[in-house]
Enzyme design. Structure first.
Site, PDB file in Angstrom:
ATOM      1  N   TYR A  79      -7.483   5.496  18.510  1.00  0.00           N
ATOM      2  CA  TYR A  79      -6.688   5.727  17.303  1.00  0.00           C
ATOM      3  C   TYR A  79      -6.469   7.217  17.088  1.00  0.00           C
ATOM      4  O   TYR A  79      -5.340   7.662  16.816  1.00  0.00           O
ATOM      5  CB  TYR A  79      -7.381   5.109  16.091  1.00  0.00           C
ATOM      6  N   ASP A 110      -2.694  11.590  10.251  1.00  0.00           N
ATOM      7  CA  ASP A 110      -4.035  11.296   9.730  1.00  0.00           C
ATOM      8  C   ASP A 110      -4.872  12.554   9.882  1.00  0.00           C
ATOM      9  O   ASP A 110      -4.678  13.314  10.837  1.00  0.00           O
ATOM     10  CB  ASP A 110      -4.668  10.142  10.527  1.00  0.00           C
ATOM     11  N   ARG A 129       0.815  -1.200   0.000  1.00  0.00           N
ATOM     12  CA  ARG A 129       0.000   0.000   0.000  1.00  0.00           C
ATOM     13  C   ARG A 129       0.862   1.268   0.000  1.00  0.00           C
ATOM     14  O   ARG A 129       1.762   1.426  -0.815  1.00  0.00           O
ATOM     15  CB  ARG A 129      -0.992  -0.057   1.165  1.00  0.00           C
TER      16      ARG A 129
END
Length: 245
Positions: free
Chosen positions: A154, A141, A15
């Site tokens: 997370y 993120d 990925r």
């Protein structure tokens, strides 16, 4: 010692990690490439890159949750290449932890992969990165700033990684630059909380399309090699998704 710059990339087998590895290799880097479980994929990637330039890669397999193993990974890269110019903390753990069901073990796993390992790898690599006037790149993120439902642990761990990026940029400068990328939708997700149709993605993204791992890899190369006056930055590579979340 290698005559070429050397990058150590965690989570490199598939990925986004594999796309970053290919982009750096094409730009002339030798690579220490880490995986956790995807050894067959990593071996295939190494064979591909070795076919392009022999003697340019080192495969490393380890559980990044084992903090005692992390300095040895840096030492293995140094033993093979004699230098480290870039550290890419790409490996991550991601799964839902709804409030009411989250466990201390899940806390430990998510923080170990997303925050603790990047810190201790950076600490082990820092003297060598300083000597090379190198760079660290962390994979953050968009959800480090905007919470994702049912993923509190997370999101907290990625928020810690963002602060790690800024703090290391201050502490390791001026010799070492430290930046992060906050990817948007670059791979279709099977997570039921995140899953989107093409129509939803277009409506929620300023560029009205999905990105790709190659978009992240191009940004990684820029931050590691070309952004010589940039440090402590979290660069969204999300097609404008943060404008709509």
């Amino acid at each position: 010692m290698s005559d070429r710059p050397v990058a150590f990339v965690t989570g490199a087998a598939r990925r986004v990690g594999a796309a970053i590895a290919r982009a750096l290799h094409a730009a002339g880097y030798d690579l220490a490439l880490h995986c956790r479980n995807s050894r067959a994929d990593l071996d295939a990637l190494v064979a591909e890159l070795e076919g392009v330039r022999g003697g340019s890669t080192l495969a490393l397999q380890a559980e990044l949750g084992d903090a005692d193993a992390l300095p040895g990974l840096v030492e293995a890269a140094l033993a093979r290449f004699g230098r480290i110019d870039a550290l890419v903390n790409n490996a991550s753990a991601f799964y839902p932890t709804p409030v009411g069901t989250a466990t201390p073990a899940q806390w430990d796993e998510l923080f170990a992969a997303n925050a603790r390992a990047p810190f201790f790898l950076a600490q082990a690599a820092a003297p060598h990165l300083r000597a090379a006037r190198g760079a660290i790149l962390n994979m953050a993120d968009v959800y480090a700033e905007r919470p994702l439902p049912q993923h509190t642990l997370y999101c907290m761990a990625k928020a810690a990684l963002v602060m790690l990026t800024r703090s290391l940029a201050q502490e390791l400068g001026p010799e070492v630059r430290v930046n992060a990328i906050a990817p948007g939708n670059v791979l279709w997700s099977t997570n039921e909380v995140k899953v989107e149709t093409a129509e939803l993605l277009a409506a929620r993204t300023a560029l009205a399309r999905q990105g790709s791992p190659d978009d992240i890899a191009a940004a990684a190369l820029y931050l590691l090699r070309d952004a010589r006056y940039t440090t402590g930055v979290v660069l969204p590579v999300d097609g404008g998704r943060l404008l709509h979340i």
